[in-house]
Design an enzyme around this catalytic site. Structure first.
Site, PDB file in Angstrom:
ATOM      1  N   ASP A 102       0.855  -1.181   0.000  1.00 23.82           N
ATOM      2  CA  ASP A 102       0.000   0.000   0.000  1.00 23.82           C
ATOM      3  C   ASP A 102       0.897   1.238   0.000  1.00 23.82           C
ATOM      4  O   ASP A 102       1.724   1.407   0.907  1.00 23.82           O
ATOM      5  CB  ASP A 102      -0.871  -0.006   1.270  1.00 23.82           C
ATOM      6  N   ASP A 209      -2.813   4.687  -2.412  1.00 28.57           N
ATOM      7  CA  ASP A 209      -3.807   5.311  -1.546  1.00 28.57           C
ATOM      8  C   ASP A 209      -4.137   6.729  -2.019  1.00 28.57           C
ATOM      9  O   ASP A 209      -3.228   7.474  -2.429  1.00 28.57           O
ATOM     10  CB  ASP A 209      -3.207   5.384  -0.133  1.00 28.57           C
ATOM     11  N   GLU A 267      -6.489   4.320  -5.791  1.00 29.32           N
ATOM     12  CA  GLU A 267      -7.750   4.526  -5.084  1.00 29.32           C
ATOM     13  C   GLU A 267      -8.276   5.893  -5.496  1.00 29.32           C
ATOM     14  O   GLU A 267      -7.796   6.929  -5.029  1.00 29.32           O
ATOM     15  CB  GLU A 267      -7.533   4.471  -3.573  1.00 29.32           C
ATOM     16  N   HIS A 344     -11.116  -2.928   3.104  1.00 28.71           N
ATOM     17  CA  HIS A 344     -10.969  -2.635   4.538  1.00 28.71           C
ATOM     18  C   HIS A 344     -11.709  -1.375   4.961  1.00 28.71           C
ATOM     19  O   HIS A 344     -11.714  -1.014   6.140  1.00 28.71           O
ATOM     20  CB  HIS A 344      -9.474  -2.477   4.845  1.00 28.71           C
ATOM     21  N   ASP A 345     -12.313  -0.693   3.986  1.00 30.16           N
ATOM     22  CA  ASP A 345     -13.030   0.557   4.293  1.00 30.16           C
ATOM     23  C   ASP A 345     -14.542   0.399   4.214  1.00 30.16           C
ATOM     24  O   ASP A 345     -15.261   1.400   4.276  1.00 30.16           O
ATOM     25  CB  ASP A 345     -12.634   1.656   3.292  1.00 30.16           C
TER      26      ASP A 345
HETATM   27  O1  TEU Z   1      -9.131   5.963   1.988  1.00 35.31           O
HETATM   28  C1  TEU Z   1      -9.277   7.208   1.321  1.00 35.31           C
HETATM   29  C2  TEU Z   1     -10.672   7.424   0.891  1.00 35.31           C
HETATM   30  O2  TEU Z   1     -10.973   7.411  -0.270  1.00 35.31           O
HETATM   31  C3  TEU Z   1     -11.701   7.657   1.936  1.00 35.31           C
HETATM   32  O3  TEU Z   1     -12.866   8.150   1.368  1.00 35.31           O
HETATM   33  C4  TEU Z   1     -11.923   6.340   2.581  1.00 35.31           C
HETATM   34  O4  TEU Z   1     -12.887   5.652   1.834  1.00 35.31           O
HETATM   35  C5  TEU Z   1     -12.188   6.446   4.047  1.00 35.31           C
HETATM   36  O5  TEU Z   1     -13.292   5.638   4.400  1.00 35.31           O
HETATM   37  C6  TEU Z   1     -12.520   7.824   4.522  1.00 35.31           C
HETATM   38  O6  TEU Z   1     -13.851   8.139   4.174  1.00 35.31           O
HETATM   39  C7  TEU Z   1      -7.753   5.604   2.161  1.00 35.31           C
HETATM   40  C8  TEU Z   1      -7.669   4.309   2.942  1.00 35.31           C
HETATM   41  O7  TEU Z   1      -8.310   3.268   2.196  1.00 35.31           O
HETATM   42  C9  TEU Z   1      -8.329   4.507   4.283  1.00 35.31           C
HETATM   43  O8  TEU Z   1      -8.333   3.289   5.027  1.00 35.31           O
HETATM   44  C10 TEU Z   1      -7.558   5.572   5.034  1.00 35.31           C
HETATM   45  O9  TEU Z   1      -8.230   5.852   6.255  1.00 35.31           O
HETATM   46  C11 TEU Z   1      -7.450   6.864   4.208  1.00 35.31           C
HETATM   47  O10 TEU Z   1      -7.062   6.635   2.856  1.00 35.31           O
HETATM   48  C12 TEU Z   1      -6.379   7.758   4.781  1.00 35.31           C
HETATM   49  O11 TEU Z   1      -5.118   7.220   4.463  1.00 35.31           O
END
Ligand code: TEU
Length: 581
Positions: A102, A209, A267, A344-345
């Site tokens: 990542d 990311d 992403e 994971h989100d």
């Molecule tokens: O997520 C970034 C992002 O696109 C956010 O919208 C994400 O979906 C998160 O739920 C906040 O709303 C990335 C990672 O996947 C996330 O786990 C991290 O918390 C974030 O970046 C910060 O590095």
């Protein structure tokens, strides 16, 4: 320079995301770790995984589960060492598998040496490696942040630094100061310190990311007030797809990535226009091999930022429209796409898109497997998806939710003048929270599900249903969810011309229960008819020939049900694939 062929290795690969904290604990400290992952690499190889994507394992204070990195060249002690990563690279490569990491370079941890130097004085050489701005003052002389932007984690995006009397920007937590990509020296340090270091150790690429947030608008103006109840306003257009983003990504390729045989998946948020997404993923642009587009996985989340966790009911026709859009947008281009429904989100797909009720759980999980395995693009699986892991029980209290985002939204709701807001947000978290995908992987029916030893307390609570939903109970059952995923992975590869590279034709867009589509092989000679009952009741099976107005001899390739299939009827959450070859 590595040539970019039209069918590079990563298009037909199945990529499996491992969340290191929750996959397998090898030293009984209650946290997953890299030696634990290495001990399970044959399980992944047997599933049909080609590439492992390891979520952040770097040194970090863990304010955001490792997405706040304090040293990119060290490994978080609970996860292991750099040597353990080298061992993981070897374990993958010796099995013909690959490993991607990542890449989290929109921001660092506030504990990173770069930020400590930057905040030490206004004239420090690294001052402009982060985004510092003076305060504003209101009519009464009260100090105010430079803008009214809302953070992704609730609250504002600026934190005051007393020593140097300025604010620094953080789109996420205040523990995660944003790097200033407009600084050439900062970019060079990122390329060398965070990328080349790992690529030179044999890592095969990155999940990038927040990939479209590195270039931000530089006028730092207030966002339009769209949430009058809040001091902070959603402002993703201020920091997504900024003026130099394509320049930066092209530079990242020419200076680093082009010199290795690697894959990148970005992403990409806040980019709903397929034409704008193509700007990132057309091979001729030499930026990213592919991206995650979140429209489909966001179904059910509330509008905007503040209401993200106020559940918004959705219709199957909405899902169909989004799947169709992100299947078809690459057709006729040199772009590529991804297939995913968990990470994971987000909450678990079975609970969100199927049903985790005991009577529907297995069919839902297998239907989701059939759906995902028949879509065009590179397929991503998230740990536990292959055994049908479900959301945390609705009875679990907020104390079982460990994620900074969940807790910040819950605390914000609890402060609301609307006493019902806290319950609304808790109801939404029970469906949508990031925590659901982060509880320990369920290996067997023992205490702690074989994730860690029975007398160790895991960092997150193990699901109450782990005794029923786990690898051990499925691995030898030919009709299990796990066995079905293996079967679908095999069929996907055997018919890659249809399932991986084929074109997508949606049928019956308005049907709010059954999702059916045709996949056409790249040369148009072969077709697959996929039909999925996303409802909890029996539905008429669309008559193939009516749908297709042809008299092809359609044969069943695969179906999800354990029971005898009924002609002309789909049982609840039943899926089937027919082929005309
Ligand atoms: O997520 C970034 C992002 O696109 C956010 O919208 C994400 O979906 C998160 O739920 C906040 O709303 C990335 C990672 O996947 C996330 O786990 C991290 O918390 C974030 O970046 C910060 O590095």
């Amino acid at each position: 320079m590595i040539s970019r062929v039209s069918h590079p290795w990563w298009k037909e690969a199945t990529i499996y995301q491992v969340y290191p904290a929750s996959f397998k604990d090898s030293n009984d400290d209650g946290w997953g770790d890299i030696p634990g992952l290495v001990s399970k690499i044959d399980y992944l190889h047997d599933l049909g995984v080609d590439v492992v994507w390891l979520s952040p394992m770097f040194e970090s204070p863990q304010a955001d589960m490792g997405y706040d990195i304090s040293d990119y060249q060290k490994v978080y002690a609970r996860y292991g060492t750099v040597q353990d990563v080298d061992n993981l690279v070897e374990a993958c490569h010796s099995r013909g598998m690959k490993l991607i990491l990542d890449l989290v370079v929109n921001h660092t941890s506030k504990e990173h040496e770069w930020f400590k130097e930057s905040r030490s004085s206004r004239d420090n050489p690294k001052r402009d490696w982060y985004i510092w701005k003076p305060a504003r003052y209101d009519a009464n002389g009260n100090r105010k942040p430079p803008t009214n932007w809302r953070s992704y984690f609730a609250g504002g995006t600026w934190t005051w630094d007393e020593l140097t009397q300025e604010y620094y920007l953080h789109l996420y937590a205040s523990d995660q100061p944003d790097l200033n990509w407009d600084s050439e020296s900062c970019r060079q340090a990122i390329y060398d310190n965070t990328m080349r270091f790992w690529l030179d150790r044999g890592v095969d690429g990155f999940r990038v990311d927040t990939v479209n947030k590195y270039s931000k608008r530089t006028d730092f103006v207030d966002a339009t007030i769209t949430d009058p109840k809040s001091e902070w306003q959603p402002a993703p257009d201020m920091w997504c797809n900024g003026p130099r983003i394509h320049e930066f990504l092209k530079e990242m390729n020419s200076q680093v990535l082009d010199h290795y045989d690697v894959v990148t998946v970005g992403e990409l948020s806040n980019t709903p226009d397929p034409e704008r997404v193509l700007d990132y993923v057309k091979a001729s642009e030499r930026e990213l091999n592919m991206i995650f587009q979140f429209d489909m996985i966001r179904l059910g989340t509330g509008d905007g930022f503040g209401s993200k966790y106020v559940f918004k009911p959705w219709k199957l026709s909405e899902m169909k429209t989004l799947v169709e859009r992100w299947q078809k947008f690459i057709e006729g281009t040199d772009g590529w796409t991804t297939v995913f429904c968990e990470n994971h989100d987000n909450g678990r797909a079975v609970s969100r898109f199927g049903s985790d009720k005991p009577e529907h759980w297995e069919n839902s999980a297998k239907m989701i497997a059939l759906w995902q395995a028949t879509l065009t693009g590179t397929l991503f699986l998230y740990q536990g998806q292959e055994i049908g892991m479900t959301n945390m029980p609705a009875t679990w209290p907020i104390e079982e939710y460990k994620d900074i985002e969940s807790n910040n939204f819950y605390q914000e709701a609890a402060r609301s003048s609307d006493v019902r807001e806290k319950d609304r947000v808790m109801d939404g978290l029970r469906i949508l929270a990031r925590d659901h995908s982060r509880i320990p992987f369920q290996w067997d029916s023992s205490v702690n599900a074989g994730f860690t030893s029975p007398n160790t307390e895991p960092w997150m609570r193990v699901h109450d249903d782990a005794c029923k939903i786990n690898v051990a109970s499925q691995v030898n059952d030919r009709q299990s969810v796990l066995s079905f995923y293996k079967k679908m992975m095999t069929l996907r590869k055997r018919h890659a011309d249809i399932f991986v590279h084929g074109t997508f034709q949606l049928l019956d867009k308005i049907n709010e229960d059954v999702f059916s589509y045709i996949k056409h092989s790249a040369d148009g000679s072969r077709r697959a008819f996929v039909v999925l009952n996303f409802s909890d009741s029996r539905k008429e099976l669309p008559a193939l020939n009516e749908c297709l107005s042809d008299s092809s001899d359609w044969q069943l390739l695969v179906g999800t049900t354990r029971n005898k299939r009924e002609e002309g009827v789909l049982n609840a959450f039943e899926g089937r694939v027919y082929v005309d070859f």
